[in-house]
Motif scaffolding. Structure first.
Motif, PDB file in Angstrom:
ATOM      1  N   SER A 152       0.849  -1.184   0.000  1.00 55.82           N
ATOM      2  CA  SER A 152       0.000   0.000   0.000  1.00 55.82           C
ATOM      3  C   SER A 152       0.885   1.234   0.000  1.00 55.82           C
ATOM      4  O   SER A 152       2.058   1.172   0.376  1.00 55.82           O
ATOM      5  CB  SER A 152      -0.902   0.008   1.238  1.00 55.82           C
ATOM      6  N   PRO A 153       0.337   2.386  -0.400  1.00 53.47           N
ATOM      7  CA  PRO A 153       1.128   3.616  -0.357  1.00 53.47           C
ATOM      8  C   PRO A 153       1.727   3.886   1.029  1.00 53.47           C
ATOM      9  O   PRO A 153       2.878   4.310   1.131  1.00 53.47           O
ATOM     10  CB  PRO A 153       0.126   4.698  -0.768  1.00 53.47           C
ATOM     11  N   ALA A 186       6.502   4.399   4.358  1.00 52.84           N
ATOM     12  CA  ALA A 186       7.203   4.043   5.593  1.00 52.84           C
ATOM     13  C   ALA A 186       8.529   3.353   5.269  1.00 52.84           C
ATOM     14  O   ALA A 186       9.570   3.673   5.855  1.00 52.84           O
ATOM     15  CB  ALA A 186       6.322   3.149   6.461  1.00 52.84           C
ATOM     16  N   ALA A 187       8.511   2.425   4.310  1.00 50.77           N
ATOM     17  CA  ALA A 187       9.731   1.709   3.930  1.00 50.77           C
ATOM     18  C   ALA A 187      10.755   2.639   3.295  1.00 50.77           C
ATOM     19  O   ALA A 187      11.964   2.403   3.410  1.00 50.77           O
ATOM     20  CB  ALA A 187       9.393   0.563   2.972  1.00 50.77           C
ATOM     21  N   PRO A 227       8.277   0.866  -6.066  1.00 45.25           N
ATOM     22  CA  PRO A 227       7.729   2.031  -5.369  1.00 45.25           C
ATOM     23  C   PRO A 227       8.594   2.529  -4.215  1.00 45.25           C
ATOM     24  O   PRO A 227       8.699   3.741  -4.001  1.00 45.25           O
ATOM     25  CB  PRO A 227       6.359   1.561  -4.879  1.00 45.25           C
ATOM     26  N   VAL A 228       9.241   1.635  -3.493  1.00 49.70           N
ATOM     27  CA  VAL A 228      10.083   2.072  -2.373  1.00 49.70           C
ATOM     28  C   VAL A 228      11.329   2.777  -2.906  1.00 49.70           C
ATOM     29  O   VAL A 228      11.704   3.840  -2.404  1.00 49.70           O
ATOM     30  CB  VAL A 228      10.440   0.879  -1.457  1.00 49.70           C
ATOM     31  N   TRP A 287      14.153   7.837  -3.574  1.00 54.68           N
ATOM     32  CA  TRP A 287      14.806   8.847  -4.404  1.00 54.68           C
ATOM     33  C   TRP A 287      14.041  10.170  -4.323  1.00 54.68           C
ATOM     34  O   TRP A 287      14.639  11.234  -4.179  1.00 54.68           O
ATOM     35  CB  TRP A 287      14.884   8.373  -5.864  1.00 54.68           C
ATOM     36  N   ALA A 288      12.714  10.105  -4.405  1.00 52.17           N
ATOM     37  CA  ALA A 288      11.888  11.321  -4.383  1.00 52.17           C
ATOM     38  C   ALA A 288      12.024  12.067  -3.057  1.00 52.17           C
ATOM     39  O   ALA A 288      11.973  13.305  -3.031  1.00 52.17           O
ATOM     40  CB  ALA A 288      10.423  10.961  -4.635  1.00 52.17           C
TER      41      ALA A 288
END
Length: 174
Positions: free
Chosen positions: A85-86, A91-92, A143-144, A149-150
């Motif tokens: 999930s987002p 969190a990760a 996604p993590v 990076w973001a």
């Protein structure tokens, strides 16, 4: 985990529900990303190999059609199929929970939280649409990795996720 009251005026209440949704990839993989259009060009018909003669029997150059190199088609981007999930991804990635509303806003606008999103014209990839995709250590489609990076990008360029959010709302990109 909920947004703090300090962020309630910036981010709608429905965001909390979306943050904890389970990511389920689309049934049709074509809905997750766009492959670049590559024009198909007609290659010339291969010429038959010359028959051996007395002068070229020892010639080891292979000119059969199988030996000729053919151009490789561009590789399709890797697909993320890991679930999550987002909220789990953020969190990760080490993003502070107080910033999740800002991250949600940007990710929703950039990719709709689709880790396999690819901009067909620029090649930007992933949740946050990193450009070029290769700047994301690991995989831009994970996604993590994309959010990690973001997080650095948001704090280095805008000072915080709040600053990135402000810039995005003023310019519709970041």
């Amino acid at each position: 985990m909920t947004l703090t009251d300090a962020n309630a005026d910036v981010v709608p209440a429905a965001v909390n529900e979306r943050l904890f949704q389970e990511f389920v990839p689309n049934i049709d993989p074509a809905d997750d990303f766009v492959l670049p259009e590559v024009p198909i060009e007609k290659l010339p018909d291969p010429k038959p190999a010359p028959k051996p003669t007395e002068g070229n029997k020892g010639d080891s150059a292979d000119t059969t059609p199988d030996a000729l190199e053919t151009p490789e088609a561009p590789a399709a981007p890797p697909r993320y199929e890991g679930g999550g999930s987002p909220a789990e991804w953020m969190a990760a990635a080490g993003i502070a929970e107080s910033d999740w509303g800002y991250v949600d806003f940007i990710a929703q606008k950039e990719s709709g939280w689709n880790p396999n999103a690819t901009n067909p014209s620029s090649g930007a990839c992933g949740l946050i649409q990193a450009l070029p995709c290769s700047k994301v250590p690991g995989s831009g489609y994970d996604p993590v990795d994309n959010l990690r990076w973001a997080n650095g990008y948001a704090t280095d360029r805008y000072g915080s996720w709040s600053g990135a959010y402000s810039f995005w709302t003023a310019n519709h990109w970041w």
